[in-house]
Design a protein around this motif. Sequence first.
Motif, PDB file in Angstrom:
ATOM      1  N   VAL A  48     -56.096  32.522 -21.536  1.00 19.37           N
ATOM      2  CA  VAL A  48     -54.670  32.671 -21.840  1.00 19.37           C
ATOM      3  C   VAL A  48     -54.250  34.059 -21.389  1.00 19.37           C
ATOM      4  CG1 VAL A  48     -52.913  32.680 -23.634  1.00 19.37           C
ATOM      5  CG2 VAL A  48     -54.848  31.112 -23.811  1.00 19.37           C
ATOM      6  N   VAL A  49     -53.214  34.121 -20.546  1.00 16.72           N
ATOM      7  CA  VAL A  49     -52.725  35.379 -19.998  1.00 16.72           C
ATOM      8  C   VAL A  49     -51.429  35.766 -20.702  1.00 16.72           C
ATOM      9  CG1 VAL A  49     -51.916  36.508 -17.886  1.00 16.72           C
ATOM     10  CG2 VAL A  49     -53.751  34.824 -17.770  1.00 16.72           C
ATOM     11  N   LEU A  50     -51.308  37.031 -21.053  1.00 13.97           N
ATOM     12  CA  LEU A  50     -50.091  37.539 -21.693  1.00 13.97           C
ATOM     13  C   LEU A  50     -49.069  37.868 -20.629  1.00 13.97           C
ATOM     14  CD1 LEU A  50     -48.606  38.513 -24.236  1.00 13.97           C
ATOM     15  CD2 LEU A  50     -49.682  40.730 -23.871  1.00 13.97           C
ATOM     16  N   ALA A  51     -47.890  37.263 -20.726  1.00 12.92           N
ATOM     17  CA  ALA A  51     -46.778  37.545 -19.814  1.00 12.92           C
ATOM     18  C   ALA A  51     -45.728  38.289 -20.627  1.00 12.92           C
ATOM     19  CB  ALA A  51     -46.203  36.255 -19.237  1.00 12.92           C
ATOM     20  N   LEU A  52     -45.603  39.573 -20.373  1.00  9.55           N
ATOM     21  CA  LEU A  52     -44.672  40.373 -21.170  1.00  9.55           C
ATOM     22  C   LEU A  52     -43.231  40.070 -20.788  1.00  9.55           C
ATOM     23  CD1 LEU A  52     -46.555  43.768 -21.129  1.00  9.55           C
ATOM     24  CD2 LEU A  52     -46.462  42.090 -22.949  1.00  9.55           C
ATOM     25  N   PRO A  53     -42.349  39.963 -21.800  1.00  8.25           N
ATOM     26  CA  PRO A  53     -40.937  39.711 -21.479  1.00  8.25           C
ATOM     27  C   PRO A  53     -40.329  40.923 -20.804  1.00  8.25           C
ATOM     28  CG  PRO A  53     -41.231  40.066 -23.839  1.00  8.25           C
ATOM     29  CD  PRO A  53     -42.602  40.061 -23.227  1.00  8.25           C
ATOM     30  N   GLY A  54     -39.516  40.668 -19.802  1.00  8.10           N
ATOM     31  CA  GLY A  54     -38.863  41.758 -19.075  1.00  8.10           C
ATOM     32  C   GLY A  54     -37.520  42.072 -19.678  1.00  8.10           C
ATOM     33  N   GLN A 109     -55.423  20.190 -21.073  1.00  4.58           N
ATOM     34  CA  GLN A 109     -55.003  20.715 -19.771  1.00  4.58           C
ATOM     35  C   GLN A 109     -56.145  20.685 -18.768  1.00  4.58           C
ATOM     36  OE1 GLN A 109     -51.766  21.449 -19.147  1.00  4.58           O
ATOM     37  NE2 GLN A 109     -51.543  20.670 -21.224  1.00  4.58           N
ATOM     38  N   PRO A 110     -55.856  20.362 -17.500  1.00  2.00           N
ATOM     39  CA  PRO A 110     -56.886  20.426 -16.469  1.00  2.00           C
ATOM     40  C   PRO A 110     -57.370  21.864 -16.261  1.00  2.00           C
ATOM     41  CG  PRO A 110     -54.788  19.649 -15.552  1.00  2.00           C
ATOM     42  CD  PRO A 110     -54.574  19.901 -16.998  1.00  2.00           C
ATOM     43  N   ALA A 111     -58.555  22.010 -15.721  1.00  3.39           N
ATOM     44  CA  ALA A 111     -59.165  23.333 -15.549  1.00  3.39           C
ATOM     45  C   ALA A 111     -58.378  24.230 -14.595  1.00  3.39           C
ATOM     46  CB  ALA A 111     -60.602  23.183 -15.057  1.00  3.39           C
ATOM     47  N   SER A 112     -57.545  23.658 -13.734  1.00  4.49           N
ATOM     48  CA  SER A 112     -56.785  24.465 -12.776  1.00  4.49           C
ATOM     49  C   SER A 112     -55.485  25.011 -13.357  1.00  4.49           C
ATOM     50  CB  SER A 112     -56.470  23.618 -11.538  1.00  4.49           C
ATOM     51  OG  SER A 112     -55.643  22.526 -11.898  1.00  4.49           O
ATOM     52  N   THR A 113     -55.179  24.685 -14.598  1.00  2.00           N
ATOM     53  CA  THR A 113     -53.921  25.107 -15.220  1.00  2.00           C
ATOM     54  C   THR A 113     -53.994  26.565 -15.650  1.00  2.00           C
ATOM     55  OG1 THR A 113     -53.587  22.886 -16.073  1.00  2.00           O
ATOM     56  CG2 THR A 113     -52.282  24.607 -17.071  1.00  2.00           C
ATOM     57  N   GLU A 114     -52.949  27.303 -15.332  1.00  2.00           N
ATOM     58  CA  GLU A 114     -52.806  28.664 -15.835  1.00  2.00           C
ATOM     59  C   GLU A 114     -52.057  28.588 -17.154  1.00  2.00           C
ATOM     60  OE1 GLU A 114     -51.810  31.984 -13.003  1.00  2.00           O
ATOM     61  OE2 GLU A 114     -51.093  30.231 -11.897  1.00  2.00           O
ATOM     62  N   ILE A 115     -52.597  29.206 -18.183  1.00  2.00           N
ATOM     63  CA  ILE A 115     -51.929  29.224 -19.481  1.00  2.00           C
ATOM     64  C   ILE A 115     -51.382  30.625 -19.685  1.00  2.00           C
ATOM     65  CG2 ILE A 115     -52.195  28.943 -21.956  1.00  2.00           C
ATOM     66  CD1 ILE A 115     -54.399  26.928 -21.364  1.00  2.00           C
ATOM     67  N   ARG A 116     -50.065  30.701 -19.840  1.00  2.00           N
ATOM     68  CA  ARG A 116     -49.386  31.991 -19.992  1.00  2.00           C
ATOM     69  C   ARG A 116     -48.647  32.017 -21.329  1.00  2.00           C
ATOM     70  NH1 ARG A 116     -48.783  34.998 -15.087  1.00  2.00           N
ATOM     71  NH2 ARG A 116     -49.876  33.896 -13.442  1.00  2.00           N
ATOM     72  N   PHE A 117     -48.821  33.097 -22.037  1.00  2.00           N
ATOM     73  CA  PHE A 117     -48.180  33.301 -23.337  1.00  2.00           C
ATOM     74  C   PHE A 117     -47.058  34.309 -23.171  1.00  2.00           C
ATOM     75  CE2 PHE A 117     -48.401  35.855 -27.419  1.00  2.00           C
ATOM     76  CZ  PHE A 117     -47.563  35.005 -28.128  1.00  2.00           C
ATOM     77  N   LEU A 118     -45.836  33.898 -23.514  1.00  2.00           N
ATOM     78  CA  LEU A 118     -44.653  34.749 -23.401  1.00  2.00           C
ATOM     79  C   LEU A 118     -44.046  34.930 -24.790  1.00  2.00           C
ATOM     80  CD1 LEU A 118     -42.593  36.227 -21.583  1.00  2.00           C
ATOM     81  CD2 LEU A 118     -41.385  34.061 -21.379  1.00  2.00           C
ATOM     82  N   GLY A 127     -48.015  24.199 -12.163  1.00  2.00           N
ATOM     83  CA  GLY A 127     -49.394  24.635 -12.255  1.00  2.00           C
ATOM     84  C   GLY A 127     -49.661  25.589 -13.400  1.00  2.00           C
ATOM     85  N   ALA A 128     -48.669  25.854 -14.209  1.00  3.28           N
ATOM     86  CA  ALA A 128     -48.842  26.761 -15.337  1.00  3.28           C
ATOM     87  C   ALA A 128     -48.291  26.119 -16.600  1.00  3.28           C
ATOM     88  CB  ALA A 128     -48.123  28.086 -15.074  1.00  3.28           C
ATOM     89  N   LEU A 129     -48.916  26.452 -17.687  1.00  6.20           N
ATOM     90  CA  LEU A 129     -48.443  26.024 -18.994  1.00  6.20           C
ATOM     91  C   LEU A 129     -47.896  27.269 -19.679  1.00  6.20           C
ATOM     92  CD1 LEU A 129     -48.459  23.523 -20.944  1.00  6.20           C
ATOM     93  CD2 LEU A 129     -50.484  24.552 -21.953  1.00  6.20           C
ATOM     94  N   TRP A 130     -46.596  27.306 -19.887  1.00  2.00           N
ATOM     95  CA  TRP A 130     -45.943  28.461 -20.498  1.00  2.00           C
ATOM     96  C   TRP A 130     -45.784  28.207 -21.984  1.00  2.00           C
ATOM     97  CZ3 TRP A 130     -44.701  33.117 -18.408  1.00  2.00           C
ATOM     98  CH2 TRP A 130     -44.855  33.230 -17.032  1.00  2.00           C
ATOM     99  N   ILE A 131     -46.385  29.066 -22.789  1.00  3.99           N
ATOM    100  CA  ILE A 131     -46.277  28.985 -24.243  1.00  3.99           C
ATOM    101  C   ILE A 131     -45.402  30.151 -24.677  1.00  3.99           C
ATOM    102  CG2 ILE A 131     -47.522  29.039 -26.419  1.00  3.99           C
ATOM    103  CD1 ILE A 131     -49.961  27.983 -24.884  1.00  3.99           C
ATOM    104  N   VAL A 132     -44.280  29.832 -25.307  1.00  3.78           N
ATOM    105  CA  VAL A 132     -43.314  30.847 -25.722  1.00  3.78           C
ATOM    106  C   VAL A 132     -43.266  30.873 -27.242  1.00  3.78           C
ATOM    107  CG1 VAL A 132     -40.894  31.538 -25.662  1.00  3.78           C
ATOM    108  CG2 VAL A 132     -41.951  30.504 -23.647  1.00  3.78           C
ATOM    109  N   GLN A 133     -43.362  32.071 -27.796  1.00  8.67           N
ATOM    110  CA  GLN A 133     -43.204  32.246 -29.239  1.00  8.67           C
ATOM    111  C   GLN A 133     -41.887  32.959 -29.478  1.00  8.67           C
ATOM    112  OE1 GLN A 133     -46.135  34.691 -31.201  1.00  8.67           O
ATOM    113  NE2 GLN A 133     -45.506  34.007 -33.216  1.00  8.67           N
ATOM    114  N   ALA A 134     -40.975  32.292 -30.175  1.00  7.74           N
ATOM    115  CA  ALA A 134     -39.681  32.893 -30.487  1.00  7.74           C
ATOM    116  C   ALA A 134     -39.828  33.846 -31.667  1.00  7.74           C
ATOM    117  CB  ALA A 134     -38.665  31.799 -30.801  1.00  7.74           C
ATOM    118  N   ALA A 135     -38.825  34.647 -31.886  1.00  8.79           N
ATOM    119  CA  ALA A 135     -38.870  35.659 -32.937  1.00  8.79           C
ATOM    120  C   ALA A 135     -38.986  35.045 -34.329  1.00  8.79           C
ATOM    121  CB  ALA A 135     -37.632  36.546 -32.856  1.00  8.79           C
ATOM    122  N   ASP A 136     -38.462  33.851 -34.525  1.00 10.33           N
ATOM    123  CA  ASP A 136     -38.521  33.209 -35.846  1.00 10.33           C
ATOM    124  C   ASP A 136     -39.731  32.283 -35.964  1.00 10.33           C
ATOM    125  OD1 ASP A 136     -37.626  31.362 -34.070  1.00 10.33           O
ATOM    126  OD2 ASP A 136     -35.885  30.743 -35.230  1.00 10.33           O
TER     127      ASP A 136
END
Length: 117
Positions: free
Chosen positions: A108-114, A74-83, A43-52
């Motif tokens: 788009v929601v920011l998901a901070l790396p732990g 993406q369907p309207a029910s999808t959560e988009i998270r940026f990591l 139910g979520a689309l995780w978008i990850v940006q690497a350091a390079d």
Amino acid sequence: MTYALASLVGLTLLLCGSVAALADLARERQPRLRPQGGQALTGALWIVQAADDRWFVNGEPVSRGRLPGLLASQPASTEIRFLPAGTLPLGQVSRSLAQLRAISPLPVVLALPGKGP
């Protein structure tokens, strides 16, 4: 006899520590595919940006040019998270998040790396 036993124990500990560290050094560094905190990828689309400046969507590498099409489909029910990678400067994270929010029809929601364990 005591010196020989102490030397053998020390050598054994050194060898075990070296083998344990070797596994960590040999492992290829990649973005974390599973978010921390027990959050599921469904139910979520995780978008990850690497350091390079490489980009991944749910663990699959994608080019920056393909992101608008992926986000629009993406369907309207999808959560988009940026990591973002933990080593990215704050300014770069802010610019990338603003760009994603500009091209995405969904929030788009920011998901901070732990921190690692």
